[in-house]
Motif scaffolding. Structure first.
Motif, PDB file in Angstrom:
ATOM      1  N   HIS A 108      53.613  36.224  38.405  1.00  0.00           N
ATOM      2  CA  HIS A 108      53.194  34.910  38.509  1.00  0.00           C
ATOM      3  C   HIS A 108      53.878  33.697  38.743  1.00  0.00           C
ATOM      4  O   HIS A 108      54.485  33.399  37.610  1.00  0.00           O
ATOM      5  CB  HIS A 108      51.874  35.046  37.468  1.00  0.00           C
ATOM      6  CG  HIS A 108      51.320  33.486  37.380  1.00  0.00           C
ATOM      7  ND1 HIS A 108      50.754  33.137  36.216  1.00  0.00           N
ATOM      8  CD2 HIS A 108      51.061  32.662  38.603  1.00  0.00           C
ATOM      9  CE1 HIS A 108      50.099  31.823  36.670  1.00  0.00           C
ATOM     10  NE2 HIS A 108      50.139  31.420  37.825  1.00  0.00           N
TER      11      HIS A 108
ATOM     12  N   ASP B 125      48.840  30.351  42.217  1.00  0.00           N
ATOM     13  CA  ASP B 125      47.718  29.471  41.717  1.00  0.00           C
ATOM     14  C   ASP B 125      46.900  28.896  42.659  1.00  0.00           C
ATOM     15  O   ASP B 125      47.394  28.227  43.715  1.00  0.00           O
ATOM     16  CB  ASP B 125      48.538  28.392  40.739  1.00  0.00           C
ATOM     17  CG  ASP B 125      48.870  29.020  39.321  1.00  0.00           C
ATOM     18  OD1 ASP B 125      47.786  29.060  38.440  1.00  0.00           O
ATOM     19  OD2 ASP B 125      49.931  29.207  38.973  1.00  0.00           O
ATOM     20  N   LEU B 126      45.647  28.957  42.553  1.00  0.00           N
ATOM     21  CA  LEU B 126      44.892  28.065  43.358  1.00  0.00           C
ATOM     22  C   LEU B 126      44.213  27.116  42.523  1.00  0.00           C
ATOM     23  O   LEU B 126      43.306  27.360  41.894  1.00  0.00           O
ATOM     24  CB  LEU B 126      43.804  28.838  43.917  1.00  0.00           C
ATOM     25  CG  LEU B 126      42.849  28.461  45.147  1.00  0.00           C
ATOM     26  CD1 LEU B 126      43.669  28.409  46.306  1.00  0.00           C
ATOM     27  CD2 LEU B 126      41.693  29.141  45.226  1.00  0.00           C
TER      28      LEU B 126
ATOM     29  N   ILE C 116      43.117  29.698  50.700  1.00  0.00           N
ATOM     30  CA  ILE C 116      43.501  31.092  50.490  1.00  0.00           C
ATOM     31  C   ILE C 116      44.130  31.903  51.661  1.00  0.00           C
ATOM     32  O   ILE C 116      44.841  33.115  51.441  1.00  0.00           O
ATOM     33  CB  ILE C 116      41.967  31.452  50.258  1.00  0.00           C
ATOM     34  CG1 ILE C 116      41.616  31.066  48.840  1.00  0.00           C
ATOM     35  CG2 ILE C 116      41.880  33.125  50.126  1.00  0.00           C
ATOM     36  CD1 ILE C 116      40.072  30.998  48.517  1.00  0.00           C
TER      37      ILE C 116
ATOM     38  N   TYR D 133      47.706  31.496  51.836  1.00  0.00           N
ATOM     39  CA  TYR D 133      48.427  31.730  50.957  1.00  0.00           C
ATOM     40  C   TYR D 133      48.634  33.586  51.060  1.00  0.00           C
ATOM     41  O   TYR D 133      49.633  34.134  50.594  1.00  0.00           O
ATOM     42  CB  TYR D 133      47.841  31.752  49.490  1.00  0.00           C
ATOM     43  CG  TYR D 133      47.857  30.240  49.093  1.00  0.00           C
ATOM     44  CD1 TYR D 133      48.815  29.446  49.763  1.00  0.00           C
ATOM     45  CD2 TYR D 133      47.446  29.682  47.795  1.00  0.00           C
ATOM     46  CE1 TYR D 133      48.808  27.949  49.378  1.00  0.00           C
ATOM     47  CE2 TYR D 133      47.502  28.440  47.258  1.00  0.00           C
ATOM     48  CZ  TYR D 133      48.228  27.855  48.154  1.00  0.00           C
ATOM     49  OH  TYR D 133      48.443  26.272  47.695  1.00  0.00           O
TER      50      TYR D 133
ATOM     51  N   ALA E  95      50.608  36.394  49.066  1.00  0.00           N
ATOM     52  CA  ALA E  95      49.765  36.591  47.692  1.00  0.00           C
ATOM     53  C   ALA E  95      49.068  37.810  47.644  1.00  0.00           C
ATOM     54  O   ALA E  95      48.163  37.972  48.700  1.00  0.00           O
ATOM     55  CB  ALA E  95      48.813  35.211  47.729  1.00  0.00           C
TER      56      ALA E  95
ATOM     57  N   PHE F 150      45.072  35.922  42.824  1.00  0.00           N
ATOM     58  CA  PHE F 150      45.077  34.551  43.047  1.00  0.00           C
ATOM     59  C   PHE F 150      44.559  34.215  41.567  1.00  0.00           C
ATOM     60  O   PHE F 150      43.753  34.814  40.842  1.00  0.00           O
ATOM     61  CB  PHE F 150      43.798  34.187  43.731  1.00  0.00           C
ATOM     62  CG  PHE F 150      44.160  33.951  45.342  1.00  0.00           C
ATOM     63  CD1 PHE F 150      44.952  32.850  45.800  1.00  0.00           C
ATOM     64  CD2 PHE F 150      44.080  35.067  46.188  1.00  0.00           C
ATOM     65  CE1 PHE F 150      45.388  32.724  47.094  1.00  0.00           C
ATOM     66  CE2 PHE F 150      44.393  34.948  47.419  1.00  0.00           C
ATOM     67  CZ  PHE F 150      44.790  33.816  47.953  1.00  0.00           C
ATOM     68  N   ARG F 151      45.050  33.005  41.052  1.00  0.00           N
ATOM     69  CA  ARG F 151      44.861  32.665  39.719  1.00  0.00           C
ATOM     70  C   ARG F 151      44.002  31.156  39.920  1.00  0.00           C
ATOM     71  O   ARG F 151      44.377  30.216  40.498  1.00  0.00           O
ATOM     72  CB  ARG F 151      45.849  32.230  38.773  1.00  0.00           C
ATOM     73  CG  ARG F 151      45.653  31.712  37.359  1.00  0.00           C
ATOM     74  CD  ARG F 151      47.015  31.438  36.716  1.00  0.00           C
ATOM     75  NE  ARG F 151      46.628  30.619  35.288  1.00  0.00           N
ATOM     76  CZ  ARG F 151      46.822  29.267  35.288  1.00  0.00           C
ATOM     77  NH1 ARG F 151      46.357  28.652  36.067  1.00  0.00           N
ATOM     78  NH2 ARG F 151      46.648  28.965  34.021  1.00  0.00           N
TER      79      ARG F 151
ATOM     80  N   ILE G 200      41.448  38.569  42.319  1.00  0.00           N
ATOM     81  CA  ILE G 200      41.234  37.350  41.689  1.00  0.00           C
ATOM     82  C   ILE G 200      41.199  37.406  40.282  1.00  0.00           C
ATOM     83  O   ILE G 200      40.403  38.115  39.377  1.00  0.00           O
ATOM     84  CB  ILE G 200      39.679  36.844  42.360  1.00  0.00           C
ATOM     85  CG1 ILE G 200      39.788  36.466  43.661  1.00  0.00           C
ATOM     86  CG2 ILE G 200      39.290  35.563  41.430  1.00  0.00           C
ATOM     87  CD1 ILE G 200      38.442  36.277  44.210  1.00  0.00           C
TER      88      ILE G 200
END
Length: 589
Positions: free
Chosen positions: A98, A141-142, A227, A230, A235, A238-239, A280
């Motif tokens: 992460h 990170d979102l 999204i 990414y 990615a 997703f956080r 997610i």
């Protein structure tokens, strides 16, 4: 019905629920089509059918949490240096990373994003991210609740022209905001002069972090586009940062609202039909019962942060009593297939105290806060619903947080620290390990002084040559911590009983012990995970854990066979044993 028609109907259903009380400038059909177009899901050929209730993880998954510049060296991009460090020191232990927000930002160490579509030039560029993605599964990170007040979107809001001019949530000083849940002490509303006059912008966290207005579907579309971008850059996780605050309705507490949950379900639907392997994880630093709701019915978050674990585990190890940790563990529902817990005990933030509310008494929380302060920790405050200033978060490096007990510092710091991670690594869920825990990094008081921010205490930036000297020295505690941690991780990843969704049962033992039993999904391996959480030797009677004496049992950590005839097992202070009926031998590093 075609796959596209099915997906379109499902997206329409989400949108109907989200916007049922909002007057829109377009039809739900138009909005659904726009979302599918942005995600690149315009025909049957674009769509994958996600298998229901499937686990896209196993016992091999260990996530490292790190900033892009946690390790730096002269003349090299930090992301390249990080990549080198990971391949050199973590290749046998970590398979996912992460990378905390690596976008251009104005404050909060990345969580006040200026531009979601760029990599911070001080770290590297998209090619560096994509190279990392070849070797590690990456979590992005979102930052979905707010962005920087210096972003183009907010500048357009001030000008009232262009993309972003209507992206931000506003209220007035006369509106009822008395019930709003606040994680900070700063004023909620930011007075802002715009081309259309004075407006009051909602700021959940700080006046540099301006909150989005998701009642505007263009905001929903913008994040769908982010999204997709990414995912194209690699990615795999997703956080969703601070997502609990996403939807606001005046006169409510503006947290965990039904529309927030439905937005997550919508993005889950879009993501899993594009790539079912993408996971997610919701970051919701809230009381435990509320946090659990973000699983939905295996149709919302794949994983939720186990925010109650850090304060409870630290409390257990400084008090020498597992009573509260035991009670919490027994109350936690098993995660159904398709969902799992994300376990962590240290992160770039501090030890949150709200997730311990209702689990520890006010007096116990006070003792925890006082003890951490005596070990050099800082205390961050929030404004409660009654307008009181209450401890919100303890800011301290975990290595120093476990330097002693409520009686003071002692000689068991490293053993206590390893014990904490052995407990976490054995638990149901996916483990997340902060880079500074892997390195045994202590409190960084100099950085706190330089930034004026309490959270900086646990965000040290290491120079690679300095760090390598310490890691290569057998006398350094950093070397000892890394060696023991990586060995523990390698043992853990070889055990089917440590699959994130393997059966877990909490053991009823003496309060000086904490224990649980894990059984592999195929039921071929059982592991008893037992830790002495006190600073005194403890003799465990094997019949107390219903160990089947006709089986052969081995402690996976020491590789020693258990003498079942003696019916006793001595545990040193802070020693953990993983007693298994199936010995997967691990070669030393």
């Amino acid at each position: 019905m075609s796959a596209f028609s099915f997906l379109r109907d499902k997206v329409r259903h989400h949108l109907d629920l989200i916007y049922q009380d909002v007057s829109l400038d377009r039809s739900i059909d138009e909005l659904a089509d726009a979302l599918l177009h942005v995600m690149g899901l315009s025909s049957d050929d674009d769509i994958q059918i996600p298998p229901p209730f499937s686990n896209f993880w196993d016992e091999n998954d260990i996530i490292m949490i790190t900033y892009g510049d946690s390790v730096i060296e002269a003349g090299n991009k930090p992301l390249k240096t990080l990549h080198h460090f990971l391949k050199t020191y973590c290749k046998n232990a970590i398979n996912k990373v992460h990378i905390l927000p690596f976008y251009p930002y104005s404050s909060d160490d990345g969580f006040s994003v200026i531009d979601y579509s760029s990599v911070n030039e001080g770290l590297g560029d998209w090619s560096d991210i994509e190279e990392l993605a070849k070797d590690f599964g990456l979590m992005f990170d979102l930052v979905i609740n707010h962005c920087s007040a210096r972003s183009v979107w907010f500048e357009n809001f001030i000008k009232q022209d262009g993309v972003g001019k209507d992206f931000f949530f506003t209220a007035t000083p006369e509106d009822d905001i008395s019930q709003v849940t606040r994680p900070r002490t700063s004023p909620l509303l930011r007075e802002t002069e715009t081309a259309n006059g004075t407006q009051y912008v909602w700021c959940t966290f700080s006046h540099d972090q301006v909150d989005f207005d998701f009642t505007n579907p263009d905001v929903l579309l913008a994040f769908a586009s982010i999204i997709r971008e990414y995912i194209d850059h690699g990615a795999k996780l997703f956080r969703l940062d601070a997502v609990a605050f996403l939807w606001k309705i005046l006169g409510t507490n503006c947290i965990n609202l039904p529309q927030t949950h439905e937005v997550i379900r919508l993005y889950r639907t879009l993501i899993e039909h594009l790539d079912p392997d993408v996971i997610i994880i919701t970051e919701t630093n809230i009381p435990n019962r509320e946090n659990l709701t973000y699983f939905g019915n295996a149709n919302e978050a794949h994983a939720i942060y186990n925010f109650s674990l850090p304060p409870l585990l630290v409390n257990t190890l400084i008090t020498g009593s597992s009573r509260h940790l035991n009670g919490w563990m027994m109350s936690m529902p098993p995660a159904q297939n398709g969902t799992t817990y994300f376990n962590f005990i240290a992160s770039h933030d501090g030890i949150g105290l709200r997730p311990a509310e209702g689990l520890l008494s006010e007096e116990e929380l006070s003792v925890l806060v006082t003890t951490m302060a005596s070990f050099g920790g800082k205390i961050s405050l929030r404004t409660s619903e009654l307008g009181q200033q209450k401890p919100y978060e303890i800011n301290i490096a975990l290595f120093d947080a476990l330097s002693g007990t409520t009686q003071g510092q002692d000689k068991w710091q490293i053993d206590r620290f390893i014990c904490a991670h052995a407990i976490m690594l054995g638990m149901e869920g996916i483990p997340g390990i902060y880079i500074h825990s892997l390195l045994g990094t202590p409190n960084d008081y100099e950085k706190v002084e330089n930034t004026g921010q309490n959270r900086s205490i646990n965000r040290r930036r290491w120079y690679l040559n300095e760090l390598e000297d310490l890691l290569n020295s057998p006398f350094s505690h950093h070397h000892k911590v890394l060696t023991r941690m990586t060995q523990l991780i390698r043992i853990r990843t070889a055990q089917p009983a440590f699959h994130p969704n393997a059966t877990q049962f909490t053991l009823r033992l003496d309060d000086r012990l904490f224990g649980f039993w894990r059984q592999s999904i195929d039921r071929k391996q059982s592991v008893f995970c037992i830790s002495n959480i006190s600073n005194e030797e403890f003799v465990l009677t094997l019949t107390d854990i219903n160990l089947i004496v006709t089986d052969e049992w081995t402690d996976l950590i020491t590789q020693q066979e258990v003498d079942t005839e003696n019916n006793q097992l001595k545990l040193s202070p802070y020693q953990t044993v993983w007693l298994s009926n199936r010995n997967e031998s691990i070669q030393p590093l």
